[in-house]
Design a protein around this motif. Structure first.
Motif, PDB file in Angstrom:
ATOM      1  N   GLN A  13      -4.888   5.764 -15.101  1.00  0.00           N
ATOM      2  CA  GLN A  13      -4.511   6.851 -14.204  1.00  0.00           C
ATOM      3  C   GLN A  13      -3.485   7.776 -14.847  1.00  0.00           C
ATOM      4  OE1 GLN A  13      -2.916   5.474 -10.458  1.00  0.00           O
ATOM      5  NE2 GLN A  13      -1.796   7.368 -10.142  1.00  0.00           N
ATOM      6  N   LEU A  58       3.289  -6.551 -13.074  1.00  0.00           N
ATOM      7  CA  LEU A  58       1.996  -6.123 -12.554  1.00  0.00           C
ATOM      8  C   LEU A  58       0.897  -7.087 -12.970  1.00  0.00           C
ATOM      9  CD1 LEU A  58       2.071  -2.276 -13.292  1.00  0.00           C
ATOM     10  CD2 LEU A  58       2.424  -3.405 -11.107  1.00  0.00           C
ATOM     11  N   GLU A  59      -0.126  -7.228 -12.119  1.00  0.00           N
ATOM     12  CA  GLU A  59      -1.326  -7.939 -12.520  1.00  0.00           C
ATOM     13  C   GLU A  59      -2.046  -7.120 -13.591  1.00  0.00           C
ATOM     14  OE1 GLU A  59      -2.224 -10.880 -11.546  1.00  0.00           O
ATOM     15  OE2 GLU A  59      -0.633 -11.142 -10.075  1.00  0.00           O
ATOM     16  N   ARG A  60      -2.785  -7.819 -14.486  1.00  0.00           N
ATOM     17  CA  ARG A  60      -3.437  -7.106 -15.587  1.00  0.00           C
ATOM     18  C   ARG A  60      -4.397  -6.033 -15.097  1.00  0.00           C
ATOM     19  NH1 ARG A  60      -3.684  -9.241 -20.879  1.00  0.00           N
ATOM     20  NH2 ARG A  60      -5.809  -8.455 -21.026  1.00  0.00           N
ATOM     21  N   THR A  61      -5.191  -6.339 -14.045  1.00  0.00           N
ATOM     22  CA  THR A  61      -6.145  -5.344 -13.550  1.00  0.00           C
ATOM     23  C   THR A  61      -5.422  -4.132 -12.987  1.00  0.00           C
ATOM     24  OG1 THR A  61      -6.232  -6.568 -11.453  1.00  0.00           O
ATOM     25  CG2 THR A  61      -7.964  -7.014 -13.061  1.00  0.00           C
ATOM     26  N   HIS A  62      -4.317  -4.367 -12.277  1.00  0.00           N
ATOM     27  CA  HIS A  62      -3.520  -3.262 -11.746  1.00  0.00           C
ATOM     28  C   HIS A  62      -2.905  -2.463 -12.883  1.00  0.00           C
ATOM     29  CE1 HIS A  62      -0.127  -1.913  -8.777  1.00  0.00           C
ATOM     30  NE2 HIS A  62      -0.832  -0.902  -9.240  1.00  0.00           N
ATOM     31  N   LEU A  63      -2.448  -3.172 -13.917  1.00  0.00           N
ATOM     32  CA  LEU A  63      -1.839  -2.512 -15.060  1.00  0.00           C
ATOM     33  C   LEU A  63      -2.852  -1.621 -15.777  1.00  0.00           C
ATOM     34  CD1 LEU A  63       0.513  -2.091 -17.027  1.00  0.00           C
ATOM     35  CD2 LEU A  63      -0.208  -4.173 -18.218  1.00  0.00           C
ATOM     36  N   TYR A  64      -4.068  -2.139 -16.041  1.00  0.00           N
ATOM     37  CA  TYR A  64      -5.096  -1.328 -16.684  1.00  0.00           C
ATOM     38  C   TYR A  64      -5.393  -0.068 -15.858  1.00  0.00           C
ATOM     39  CZ  TYR A  64      -6.545  -4.514 -20.440  1.00  0.00           C
ATOM     40  OH  TYR A  64      -6.588  -5.266 -21.574  1.00  0.00           O
ATOM     41  N   ARG A  65      -5.513  -0.244 -14.546  1.00  0.00           N
ATOM     42  CA  ARG A  65      -5.824   0.887 -13.680  1.00  0.00           C
ATOM     43  C   ARG A  65      -4.700   1.920 -13.710  1.00  0.00           C
ATOM     44  NH1 ARG A  65      -7.172  -1.937  -9.747  1.00  0.00           N
ATOM     45  NH2 ARG A  65      -5.264  -1.933  -8.519  1.00  0.00           N
ATOM     46  N   LYS A  66      -3.458   1.449 -13.685  1.00  0.00           N
ATOM     47  CA  LYS A  66      -2.312   2.348 -13.716  1.00  0.00           C
ATOM     48  C   LYS A  66      -2.246   3.122 -15.034  1.00  0.00           C
ATOM     49  CE  LYS A  66       0.703   2.910 -11.313  1.00  0.00           C
ATOM     50  NZ  LYS A  66       1.030   4.015 -10.359  1.00  0.00           N
ATOM     51  N   HIS A 117       0.803  -1.224   0.000  1.00  0.00           N
ATOM     52  CA  HIS A 117       0.000   0.000   0.000  1.00  0.00           C
ATOM     53  C   HIS A 117       0.835   1.273   0.000  1.00  0.00           C
ATOM     54  CE1 HIS A 117      -3.327  -2.680   0.959  1.00  0.00           C
ATOM     55  NE2 HIS A 117      -2.613  -3.152   1.970  1.00  0.00           N
ATOM     56  N   GLU A 151       7.212  -4.874  -3.764  1.00  0.00           N
ATOM     57  CA  GLU A 151       5.790  -4.566  -3.735  1.00  0.00           C
ATOM     58  C   GLU A 151       5.000  -5.855  -3.536  1.00  0.00           C
ATOM     59  OE1 GLU A 151       2.542  -2.086  -6.449  1.00  0.00           O
ATOM     60  OE2 GLU A 151       4.332  -2.932  -7.372  1.00  0.00           O
TER      61      GLU A 151
END
Length: 247
Positions: free
Chosen positions: A233, A222-230, A83, A102
């Motif tokens: 952003q 990175l996980e795909r969902t984290h990557l999309y969010r990043k 976090h 991380e």
């Protein structure tokens, strides 16, 4: 083998890291808070510490700073967090942390960080603030997401072909991906400079992998969902990436 101190308030993480490191032949000591970590550090003098950032009594960065200011930072310390902000990770490396992991931490990254930590000298504490600089990159090397977050790009800078240059205005001209040069304003606030770097970092990998999110996720860790969010952003144009026209 080495004596390793694992400091984390989550019981499951302590047990998991202990099991992995024991299997590698290390002796593992466990602490669930800063008070226990202080006692173990004083009694056993571990060869390496895995230190969580967010803990209920004293956070990991504060404990790291305490060890550094009192001359007790004589062992490599690898910070861990799921976090923490990038600013927090940068602060930890300036104080003297040898690496940042991380969460969730993969087995490969854990063992690599531990091996590197045990096989290099502890750097002198870096309490004073230092400017964000982009050093040279070895041809063909890859930047990991932890390196991007902590800005510790000592042997792995962000260009592809040779030296990074700086002008009198504090600008770094970096060869990056398919574009000839990428310019970062090092006089801007840290958060803005970091966002510029991260956007260029992900755009480079998207262009290199022809917009394949699966391969980019694998490359950056990175996980795909984290990557999309990043990417959302940072304002990265995914449609443009898929056409291979970034830069």
């Amino acid at each position: 083998m080495a004596t390793i101190l694992v400091v984390d308030d989550e019981h499951g993480i302590r047990d998991l890291l202990s099991e992995i490191l024991n299997d590698e032949g290390h002796t593992v000591e466990l602490a669930e808070n800063a008070a226990q970590a202080r006692n173990i550090r004083q009694q056993l003098r571990p060869d390496l510490v895995l230190l969580d950032i967010w803990m209920p009594d004293t956070d990991g960065v504060t404990l790291l700073k305490e060890w550094s200011s009192t001359g007790l930072l004589t062992m490599p310390v690898i910070m861990m967090s799921g976090h923490a902000t990038i600013d927090t990770a940068v602060e930890a490396t300036r104080i003297g942390a040898s690496a940042f992991l991380e969460k969730p931490i993969t087995l490969q990254k854990l063992l690599k960080a531990v091996d590197q930590g045990l096989n290099k000298a502890v750097p002198p504490p870096k309490v004073a603030a230092t400017p964000l600089l982009a050093p040279q990159r070895l041809p063909g090397s890859e930047v990991t997401v932890e390196e991007a977050m902590t800005m510790t790009l000592s042997a792995h800078a962000v260009g592809l072909n040779g030296a990074t240059t700086f002008n009198g205005a504090g600008l770094a001209n970096l060869p990056l991906g398919p574009q000839p040069q990428q310019t970062f304003n090092l006089d801007s606030p840290l958060r803005e400079a970091r966002d510029e770097f991260e956007k260029a970092y992900f755009e480079y990998h998207l262009a290199k992998e022809s917009g394949s999110m699966t391969r980019v996720a694998e490359k950056t860790g990175l996980e795909r969902t984290h990557l999309y969010r990043k990417l959302k952003q940072l304002g990265v144009d995914l449609a443009r990436a898929k056409r291979g026209q970034l830069g």
